[in-house]
Write a protein that holds these residues in place. Structure first.
Motif, PDB file in Angstrom:
ATOM      1  N   ASN B 382      37.554  46.512  30.108  1.00  0.00           N
ATOM      2  CA  ASN B 382      36.631  47.635  29.971  1.00  0.00           C
ATOM      3  C   ASN B 382      35.279  47.358  30.611  1.00  0.00           C
ATOM      4  O   ASN B 382      34.753  48.180  31.369  1.00  0.00           O
ATOM      5  N   THR B 383      34.702  46.200  30.299  1.00  0.00           N
ATOM      6  CA  THR B 383      33.354  45.922  30.797  1.00  0.00           C
ATOM      7  C   THR B 383      33.357  45.710  32.310  1.00  0.00           C
ATOM      8  O   THR B 383      32.473  46.223  33.011  1.00  0.00           O
ATOM      9  N   MET B 384      34.329  44.994  32.820  1.00  0.00           N
ATOM     10  CA  MET B 384      34.389  44.784  34.270  1.00  0.00           C
ATOM     11  C   MET B 384      34.579  46.109  34.999  1.00  0.00           C
ATOM     12  O   MET B 384      33.968  46.350  36.042  1.00  0.00           O
ATOM     13  N   ASP B 385      35.426  46.959  34.457  1.00  0.00           N
ATOM     14  CA  ASP B 385      35.626  48.278  35.065  1.00  0.00           C
ATOM     15  C   ASP B 385      34.337  49.102  35.010  1.00  0.00           C
ATOM     16  O   ASP B 385      33.971  49.774  35.979  1.00  0.00           O
ATOM     17  N   GLN B 386      33.672  49.022  33.874  1.00  0.00           N
ATOM     18  CA  GLN B 386      32.440  49.787  33.689  1.00  0.00           C
ATOM     19  C   GLN B 386      31.392  49.377  34.736  1.00  0.00           C
ATOM     20  O   GLN B 386      30.755  50.227  35.361  1.00  0.00           O
ATOM     21  N   ILE B 387      31.271  48.089  34.942  1.00  0.00           N
ATOM     22  CA  ILE B 387      30.298  47.579  35.914  1.00  0.00           C
ATOM     23  C   ILE B 387      30.704  47.977  37.335  1.00  0.00           C
ATOM     24  O   ILE B 387      29.872  48.421  38.135  1.00  0.00           O
ATOM     25  N   ALA B 388      31.988  47.858  37.633  1.00  0.00           N
ATOM     26  CA  ALA B 388      32.462  48.178  38.989  1.00  0.00           C
ATOM     27  C   ALA B 388      32.275  49.661  39.302  1.00  0.00           C
ATOM     28  O   ALA B 388      31.852  50.036  40.404  1.00  0.00           O
ATOM     29  N   VAL B 389      32.581  50.499  38.330  1.00  0.00           N
ATOM     30  CA  VAL B 389      32.428  51.946  38.540  1.00  0.00           C
ATOM     31  C   VAL B 389      30.949  52.294  38.694  1.00  0.00           C
ATOM     32  O   VAL B 389      30.563  53.073  39.579  1.00  0.00           O
ATOM     33  N   ALA B 390      30.111  51.694  37.854  1.00  0.00           N
ATOM     34  CA  ALA B 390      28.665  51.952  37.942  1.00  0.00           C
ATOM     35  C   ALA B 390      28.145  51.572  39.324  1.00  0.00           C
ATOM     36  O   ALA B 390      27.357  52.300  39.931  1.00  0.00           O
ATOM     37  N   LYS B 391      28.604  50.446  39.818  1.00  0.00           N
ATOM     38  CA  LYS B 391      28.160  49.977  41.133  1.00  0.00           C
ATOM     39  C   LYS B 391      28.577  50.962  42.225  1.00  0.00           C
ATOM     40  O   LYS B 391      27.780  51.316  43.102  1.00  0.00           O
ATOM     41  N   LEU B 392      29.796  51.417  42.150  1.00  0.00           N
ATOM     42  CA  LEU B 392      30.297  52.348  43.170  1.00  0.00           C
ATOM     43  C   LEU B 392      29.520  53.664  43.160  1.00  0.00           C
ATOM     44  O   LEU B 392      29.278  54.267  44.200  1.00  0.00           O
ATOM     45  N   LEU B 393      29.122  54.086  41.974  1.00  0.00           N
ATOM     46  CA  LEU B 393      28.465  55.395  41.852  1.00  0.00           C
ATOM     47  C   LEU B 393      26.944  55.294  41.800  1.00  0.00           C
ATOM     48  O   LEU B 393      26.258  56.320  41.713  1.00  0.00           O
ATOM     49  N   GLY B 394      26.402  54.084  41.831  1.00  0.00           N
ATOM     50  CA  GLY B 394      24.952  53.940  41.726  1.00  0.00           C
ATOM     51  C   GLY B 394      24.438  54.296  40.347  1.00  0.00           C
ATOM     52  O   GLY B 394      23.361  54.865  40.200  1.00  0.00           O
ATOM     53  N   LEU B 395      25.208  53.972  39.335  1.00  0.00           N
ATOM     54  CA  LEU B 395      24.811  54.270  37.950  1.00  0.00           C
ATOM     55  C   LEU B 395      24.529  52.970  37.204  1.00  0.00           C
ATOM     56  O   LEU B 395      24.838  51.878  37.682  1.00  0.00           O
ATOM     57  N   LYS B 396      23.985  53.107  36.000  1.00  0.00           N
ATOM     58  CA  LYS B 396      23.909  51.964  35.099  1.00  0.00           C
ATOM     59  C   LYS B 396      25.238  51.893  34.344  1.00  0.00           C
ATOM     60  O   LYS B 396      25.833  52.934  34.053  1.00  0.00           O
ATOM     61  N   PRO B 397      25.683  50.681  34.002  1.00  0.00           N
ATOM     62  CA  PRO B 397      26.979  50.580  33.310  1.00  0.00           C
ATOM     63  C   PRO B 397      27.079  51.499  32.090  1.00  0.00           C
ATOM     64  O   PRO B 397      28.131  52.084  31.834  1.00  0.00           O
ATOM     65  N   GLU B 398      25.987  51.621  31.350  1.00  0.00           N
ATOM     66  CA  GLU B 398      26.079  52.441  30.133  1.00  0.00           C
ATOM     67  C   GLU B 398      26.225  53.934  30.430  1.00  0.00           C
ATOM     68  O   GLU B 398      26.498  54.724  29.527  1.00  0.00           O
ATOM     69  N   GLN B 399      26.053  54.309  31.695  1.00  0.00           N
ATOM     70  CA  GLN B 399      26.303  55.714  32.061  1.00  0.00           C
ATOM     71  C   GLN B 399      27.776  55.973  32.333  1.00  0.00           C
ATOM     72  O   GLN B 399      28.168  57.096  32.609  1.00  0.00           O
ATOM     73  N   VAL B 400      28.555  54.902  32.290  1.00  0.00           N
ATOM     74  CA  VAL B 400      30.003  55.048  32.503  1.00  0.00           C
ATOM     75  C   VAL B 400      30.684  55.008  31.143  1.00  0.00           C
ATOM     76  O   VAL B 400      30.706  53.975  30.475  1.00  0.00           O
ATOM     77  N   LYS B 401      31.191  56.156  30.729  1.00  0.00           N
ATOM     78  CA  LYS B 401      31.877  56.225  29.431  1.00  0.00           C
ATOM     79  C   LYS B 401      33.365  56.004  29.635  1.00  0.00           C
ATOM     80  O   LYS B 401      33.969  56.612  30.508  1.00  0.00           O
ATOM     81  N   ILE B 402      33.919  55.141  28.816  1.00  0.00           N
ATOM     82  CA  ILE B 402      35.358  54.878  28.934  1.00  0.00           C
ATOM     83  C   ILE B 402      36.063  55.281  27.649  1.00  0.00           C
ATOM     84  O   ILE B 402      35.717  54.803  26.571  1.00  0.00           O
ATOM     85  N   ASN B 403      37.021  56.181  27.784  1.00  0.00           N
ATOM     86  CA  ASN B 403      37.892  56.534  26.672  1.00  0.00           C
ATOM     87  C   ASN B 403      39.154  55.690  26.802  1.00  0.00           C
ATOM     88  O   ASN B 403      39.963  55.911  27.694  1.00  0.00           O
ATOM     89  N   MET B 404      39.254  54.707  25.926  1.00  0.00           N
ATOM     90  CA  MET B 404      40.371  53.752  26.007  1.00  0.00           C
ATOM     91  C   MET B 404      41.602  54.370  25.350  1.00  0.00           C
ATOM     92  O   MET B 404      41.676  54.481  24.126  1.00  0.00           O
ATOM     93  N   LEU B 405      42.558  54.767  26.169  1.00  0.00           N
ATOM     94  CA  LEU B 405      43.779  55.397  25.656  1.00  0.00           C
ATOM     95  C   LEU B 405      44.872  54.351  25.481  1.00  0.00           C
ATOM     96  O   LEU B 405      44.735  53.224  25.940  1.00  0.00           O
ATOM     97  N   TYR B 406      45.946  54.756  24.851  1.00  0.00           N
ATOM     98  CA  TYR B 406      47.129  53.895  24.843  1.00  0.00           C
ATOM     99  C   TYR B 406      47.536  53.611  26.285  1.00  0.00           C
ATOM    100  O   TYR B 406      47.489  54.499  27.132  1.00  0.00           O
TER     101      TYR B 406
END
Lengths: 151, 735
Positions: B382-406
């Motif tokens: 979750n955290t690595m994905d959050q950081i990677a997505v934030a980097k790609l979009l120019g966001l802060k990690p906490e701006q990336v919300k992750i809904n962890m599904l099954y």
């Protein structure tokens, strides 16, 4: 327009005739309990009942199904279905769960045809349903449990 | 929805302030009081499926527990439920110390938060893997439950004006015998929320456990049996587009140009866009996107593409294995011991690339919002994905919300260190400027061919024997790509050129051998590789456990007795080995054409032994009839989940033992679907017995440790049945 009865409700589906039943069920009707796993009838995750017979829906075009009656995991209500689902819960068969709708549809299909399947009958009927969590030991046991409860 | 749940703001603020005081001092391990400031819970997700009405929360003692007005208790689970049973396992820990009734426990997947939902073995980083979920949560979740219980009891003591230590809690009922007063949790929740956080909590003595060690039915059974469980594949957002991607047919190739004219003629297709690594087709639904992708013509630039095949790689690996590699372990003087040895035995082992082939192919749902990005998928790192997505979009990690599904299985695949399929989905959403939510769907063929495999490996083993046939020197060379090179884990787990995940299971063998040398070559290739259930042990256990067996046979000794002699000082290995052997009837005669084999291996601090029985059916085919498994994973929190993981983990390894194989030809993957990447089916599943060693050690993982043990046990049984010693997976008898 394709006319289908799904879980007892008649639908007129405005989809391309080559659309596999799976995607008509999932994307058009919004019934997501039936899963995509391979698209080639190899894994059984998409198993539904067509006029009471367990079939793979992922490579079955809706054009071949006009007027047919489809049952998905959401539409189960037979005594056999309840026995199978209860056995699955009682024995905690599921792990990831993704294939289990298909497993359950195949198991019900088996028991509707054969009230007392042998071990070979079970393995034969369930052989088209892959479970990558390998819950097979419990699938066998749950089918036997369902058989017992239906006597 | 969030307003509805966080109704009483003043009480909540009070809670946050008061709890924060005690938090850092005593209960910092789980940070009570740092309740989530914003509600990031998914609309649909594990525990929420099927239109379940969510009760109002009355009491949130910490980030893991909510006691609701309907007297249910919601346990927030920081780890991904991918089948391994972590929703059930972690909820059991809370329920045990809270003295809740199992029936009142609900579970909910945690939002992405590296501090609150840290994997304590990795962090600060939220993620699931390495069979760590139970092990890192065992104390944390029990403390969370104990703290909540303490506050409920304090509330009852105050309300009833009795001494707290006279109050008993059992099965969700708070009871004071002398005054004959009792209350359910919900009735005390509001007052409990005003009690101070305990400075310290007492955890139960294991002999007082009422749930741990007993049968607690899985929390995810019902919704997975009636089809209401929501997976990534099932998410539907208003206006959502489905995206399919045409990936490079060779690793390292690029798109030179593409012709989308026929794609756009397909009804329902909205966009065709180039993204890194391929071309995406977006449409109103799956079938339109699939037909669109089928109509796509791409001219690939193969100038930097990988063009080798598995055969060429194997030849290269064999050459490498003849040279010394980076040293993973060196005991004694191996060189000298070989020079003075009277007898040596050597063998070489081959392992193919493997796909994870989870039942749910990779997928991810993305929605870009003015203030960030929201994702729905089976998030494992979750955290690595959050950081990677934030980097790609120019966001802060906490701006990336992750809904962890099954997750519909993972076996390591969803924990991709490069966040590959997640970034692919986000790239597509970004390319259409976020005008619509996007569901990226990989077909089975994409899942099989677009990469991330268990690396191909080649092993060379050599042993020098003493007069009794026992090894006095052991040299083990491993050749195969590093999984961790270039990832965030490299600095932690790659030391002196040795990727620990390439040698685990080989560099730490338990057998007493005075002169021991383990070496590694890690060739660099553009083939994307990743951990696969049990990681290094998926190949090292086979090499070590079949070679030891070969030495036993060469010494004229029983394989069990031979191992026993070399395992002195390893009681947990011995414990599982003796238990499996006894339960399997080791030593009893087998009919002609049948064979029995054993293997024992530790991975992720759990010990597993398996005794296998096989039958030969003709010259080349055989069946695996029976597997007896013994496991020592410390305290058995959920015995039935442990049994399930032993059965399933063994089956997963059996598929690779019998037939699964990814072959590279001319830089491309030869297999595409379950007809040519064959996996275990029900008629190949042996009868399985699982025996759990009683232990007071802290619990260790069970998701992976059964997987690596089966292939060597089967190979050893096949040797007994056929006289053929097999050195390559998948196992193939010669006629």
């Amino acid at each position: 327009m394709i006319q289908l009865t799904v879980n007892g409700t008649q639908h007129k589906l405005d989809v391309e005739p080559d659309t596999p039943l799976l995607w008509a069920i999932r994307d058009t009707l919004g019934l997501t309990g039936t899963k995509y796993g391979c698209g080639m009838s190899l894994c059984g995750s998409c198993t539904v009942h067509v006029d009471g017979v367990a079939m793979r829906s992922c490579a079955l075009p809706v054009s071949a199904l006009n007027g047919k009656s489809i049952t998905t995991i959401e539409g189960l209500n037979s005594r056999t279905a309840r026995a199978v689902q209860s056995a699955w819960e009682k024995l905690d068969v599921v792990q990831c769960g993704y294939c289990q709708s298909g497993q359950i549809m195949s198991a019900i299909g088996l028991l509707e045809q054969n009230k007392s399947p042998s071990d070979e009958d079970i393995d034969g009927a369930m052989n088209g349903n892959i479970c990558r969590c390998n819950t097979y030991v419990r699938i066998r046991a749950a089918i036997k449990e369902a058989v017992r409860s239906l006597v | 929805m969030s307003q509805k749940k966080i109704e009483n703001v003043s009480r909540r603020e009070f809670l946050v302030k008061t709890m924060s005081v005690g938090a850092g001092l005593t209960l910092g391990v789980y940070l009570p009081g740092c309740s989530r400031e914003e509600d990031t819970r998914p609309e649909a997700g594990p525990g929420k499926a099927g239109g379940e009405v969510v009760a109002e929360s009355e009491f949130e003692p910490n980030a893991f527990i909510r006691i609701n007005s309907d007297n249910s208790v919601t346990v927030i689970i920081k780890h991904l439920e991918m089948g391994q049973g972590t929703h059930t396992g972690l909820a059991t820990l809370v329920a045990e110390e809270l003295d809740a009734a199992w029936s009142q426990i609900r579970v909910e997947a945690a939002p992405a938060n590296p501090i609150l939902y840290n994997n304590l073995f990795w962090g600060p980083m939220q993620g699931t893997g390495g069979s760590t979920a139970m092990a890192n949560s065992f104390e944390q979740m029990r403390k969370a439950g104990a703290a909540a219980r303490h506050m409920l009891v304090a509330a009852a003591a105050k309300k009833w004006d009795v001494a707290a230590d006279e109050i008993v809690v059992r099965d969700g009922v708070i009871h004071h015998q002398a005054s004959n007063k009792q209350a359910r949790f919900a009735e005390m929740a509001e007052l409990a929320a005003q009690q101070p956080i305990p400075q310290d909590v007492f955890l139960k003595d294991p002999q007082d456990f009422r749930l741990i060690g007993q049968h607690a039915p899985r929390k995810d059974s019902a919704n997975k049996v009636n089809g209401t469980a929501i997976f990534t594949q099932d998410i539907k957002l208003p206006g959502m587009l489905t995206a399919l991607v045409s990936h490079t047919p060779r690793f390292g190739a690029r798109v030179k140009s593409f012709d989308a004219s026929k794609v756009k003629a397909v009804k329902g297709v909205s966009d065709v866009i180039e993204i890194p690594g391929g071309v995406a087709v977006l449409a109103k639904d799956y079938w339109s996107a699939k037909k669109g992708r089928d109509a796509l013509r791409i001219d690939w630039d193969n100038s930097n593409a990988f063009k080798q095949g598995s055969d060429e790689l194997l030849a290269k690996y064999k050459t490498l294995a003849d040279k010394p590699g980076s040293v993973a372990r060196s005991d004694g003087d191996t060189k000298n011991a070989f020079q003075s040895a009277k007898q040596t035995i050597q063998a070489a082992f081959e392992f193919p690339f493997l796909a994870h082939a989870a039942m749910e192919p990779m997928n991810c749902v993305v929605q870009l919002n003015p203030d960030g990005c929201e994702l729905w998928y089976g998030a494992q790192t979750n955290t690595m994905d959050q950081i990677a997505v934030a980097k790609l979009l120019g966001l802060k990690p906490e701006q990336v919300k992750i809904n962890m599904l099954y997750a519909g299985g993972s076996f390591g695949r969803r924990a991709n260190p490069a966040s590959d399929y997640v970034l692919e989905a986000v790239s597509i959403a970004k390319a259409i400027n976020g005008v619509a939510p996007v569901k990226l769907v990989w077909t089975r063929e994409d899942d099989m061919q677009a990469g991330y495999y268990r690396p191909m490996y080649y092993h060379q083993l050599k042993a020098a024997l003493n007069d009794d046939g026992y090894p006095v020197a052991w040299q083990h060379r491993i050749v195969g790509q590093s999984i961790l090179a270039g990832t965030a884990f490299e600095s932690m787990l790659v030391k002196d050129g040795v990727d620990q995940t390439s040698v685990e299971g080989a560099s730490n063998i338990p057998y007493a051998i005075p002169n021991l040398q383990v070496e590694l070559h890690s060739p660099v290739l553009p083939v994307p590789v990743q951990w696969w259930r049990s990681v290094g042990s998926s190949h090292t256990a086979f090499a070590v456990e079949t070679f030891i067996d070969e030495l036993a046979v060469a010494a004229g000794r029983d394989p069990l007795e031979f191992r026993r002699a070399l395992l002195k000082g390893h009681p947990r290995h011995l414990g599982v080995m003796e238990l499996a052997a006894a339960k399997a009837g080791w030593g009893s005669p087998m009919a002609t054409g049948r064979g029995r084999g054993i293997a024992v291996h530790e991975s992720f601090n759990s010990y597993v032994a398996q005794v296998v029985e096989v039958t030969l059916h003709d010259n080349k085919s055989f069946s695996v009839d029976r597997v007896v498994i013994a496991v020592d994973c410390g305290i058995a929190v959920n015995p039935d989940v442990i049994r399930a993981q032993m059965e399933g983990g063994m089956g997963y390894g059996l598929a690779a033992a019998l037939s699964s194989k990814i072959t590279l030809i001319d830089g491309g993957v030869a297999q595409s679907n379950f007809h040519d990447y064959t996996v275990l089916r029900i008629d190949q599943m042996p009868a399985v017995e699982v025996h759990i060693v009683k232990s007071e050690q802290p619990p260790s993982g069970v998701g992976e440790p059964a997987t690596p043990v089966i292939a060597p046990a089967v190979a050893n049984a096949l040797y007994q049945a056929s006289g053929q010693r097999l050195y390559a997976l998948p196992l193939q008898l010669s006629a």
